[in-house]
Design a protein around this motif. Structure first.
Motif, PDB file in Angstrom:
ATOM      1  N   GLU A   1      30.021 -11.252 -17.314  1.00 26.63           N
ATOM      2  CA  GLU A   1      30.745 -11.578 -18.542  1.00 26.63           C
ATOM      3  C   GLU A   1      32.146 -10.972 -18.528  1.00 26.63           C
ATOM      4  O   GLU A   1      33.122 -11.620 -18.942  1.00 26.63           O
TER       5      GLU A   1
ATOM      6  N   VAL B   1      33.916 -21.993 -21.480  1.00 26.74           N
ATOM      7  CA  VAL B   1      33.541 -20.859 -20.636  1.00 26.74           C
ATOM      8  C   VAL B   1      32.061 -20.946 -20.267  1.00 26.74           C
ATOM      9  O   VAL B   1      31.674 -20.713 -19.105  1.00 26.74           O
TER      10      VAL B   1
ATOM     11  N   TYR C   1      34.287 -13.091 -16.243  1.00 26.56           N
ATOM     12  CA  TYR C   1      34.681 -14.386 -16.792  1.00 26.56           C
ATOM     13  C   TYR C   1      35.835 -14.241 -17.787  1.00 26.56           C
ATOM     14  O   TYR C   1      36.797 -15.019 -17.754  1.00 26.56           O
ATOM     15  N   PHE C   2      35.726 -13.236 -18.677  1.00 23.67           N
ATOM     16  CA  PHE C   2      36.703 -13.128 -19.752  1.00 23.67           C
ATOM     17  C   PHE C   2      37.939 -12.298 -19.369  1.00 23.67           C
ATOM     18  O   PHE C   2      38.977 -12.440 -20.016  1.00 23.67           O
TER      19      PHE C   2
ATOM     20  N   VAL D   1      39.437 -16.208 -17.216  1.00 25.87           N
ATOM     21  CA  VAL D   1      40.189 -16.751 -18.350  1.00 25.87           C
ATOM     22  C   VAL D   1      41.683 -16.461 -18.236  1.00 25.87           C
ATOM     23  O   VAL D   1      42.504 -17.373 -18.410  1.00 25.87           O
TER      24      VAL D   1
END
Length: 326
Positions: free
Chosen positions: A189, A94, A192-193, A197
């Motif tokens: 953040e 990541v 991204y997660f 993801v």
């Protein structure tokens, strides 16, 4: 033009279908061969005693052939390597795919590629020379060759596969998904997660599968750091023997009082469990040599998956198996 394109796609589809069927057929043939070769051992030893026996003493006056210690050691070692390696590899992927500056990303990608190209014996040698003495001094134990040392080595060995495939999967996520999340007020953040993801979860899962296959199939490195003793894995700091190590390090000749030694057949029956743990998709027999009382074969197992089509990329695992005769 469109008709020609459709015809070409149909031909390619048929070729891959045939290759896939050949792969499945090869796996089935090897499985049948191993089962048939192991039947004499099952008859003499007993299936329950063989699978659930807690002691392996093939050279004793009264030999015992229980492979449960090998199976449990392989399961515990693989599980420990996954528990240690997957979070580190995932978070590293990541960071490299979404957060790292370009110079750092280039340097880290080259380092990961270099780790992927290091032979297993080098990992084992470094573990034997550095990790094993370090564990002995750190935990004040008689011998650092243990299950814990093998778990650490396996965790390091599976990192390149997990990182490289996870980075590729994360970079394949359409940028529009992230832009939409950021436009709705999410932080980078969170984007991204919670967006990138989940969108790349199939590729990340494929990376974990490759890592598990690498950990299960490793023999030489764990042989050098685990102690290679057929003990039940009751402690992290106990010397143990993995199933792959038992196949690779088994003595050439064992004299026991029977016409066809069950040790040969039990050795092949144990190989069934190791083989099915490794053989995911594509099989290629690379070399065979027959000598007077020895049959050696090197089998290369490749796993293939395309991230965009949710298929696993190529995984190469070497199985060295020996036909033992008295």
């Amino acid at each position: 033009m469109k008709h020609n394109s459709n015809a070409f796609e149909a031909v390619v589809h048929g070729i891959f279908l045939i290759l896939g069927l050949i792969t499945v057929g090869c796996v089935l043939l090897i499985t049948i061969y191993l089962i048939i070769s192991g039947i004499p051992a099952i008859r003499q030893i007993g299936l329950v005693s063989f699978l659930f026996g807690t002691k392996w003493a093939s050279t004793a006056a009264q030999p015992e052939y229980g492979i449960l210690p090998f199976i449990l050691t392989s399961v515990y070692g693989t599980a420990g390597a996954v528990i240690l390696g997957v979070p580190i590899g995932f978070l590293t992927a990541v960071y490299l795919a979404k957060m790292a500056p370009k110079p750092v990303k280039r340097f880290m990608e080259q380092a990961v590629s270099m780790l992927a190209g290091i032979p297993s014996v080098v990992y084992g040698l470094v573990g034997m020379m550095v990790l094993v003495p370090g564990l002995r001094k750190l935990f004040h134990i008689p011998d650092g060759s243990s299950l814990f040392a093998a778990i650490i080595v396996l965790a390091v060995m599976i990192l390149p596969s997990i990182i490289k495939m996870s980075v590729t999967a994360l970079e394949a996520v359409p940028k529009e998904y992230e832009d939409a999340s950021l436009a709705l007020g999410a932080t980078p953040e969170e984007t991204y997660f919670r967006v990138s993801v989940p969108s790349a979860k199939s590729g990340i899962a494929a990376a974990v599968v490759l890592g598990v296959g690498r950990a299960i199939g490793e023999a030489m490195a764990v042989m050098m750091v685990a102690g290679n003793v057929p003990n039940m894995p009751t402690s992290l700091f106990q010397s143990v023997r993995f199933l792959t190590t038992a196949v690779a390090a088994f003595p050439r000749r064992v004299h026991i009082p029977c016409h066809q030694p069950p040790v040969k057949h039990s050795h092949q029956t144990a190989l069934i469990f190791e083989f099915h743990a490794k053989a995911f998709n594509h099989l290629d027999v690379s070399a065979m040599s027959v000598q007077e009382n020895e049959f050696s074969c090197a089998v290369t197992i490749q796993t293939q998956k395309n991230l965009t089509a949710k298929l696993i990329e190529y995984l190469i695992v070497n199985i060295n198996c020996t036909w033992i005769r008295s």
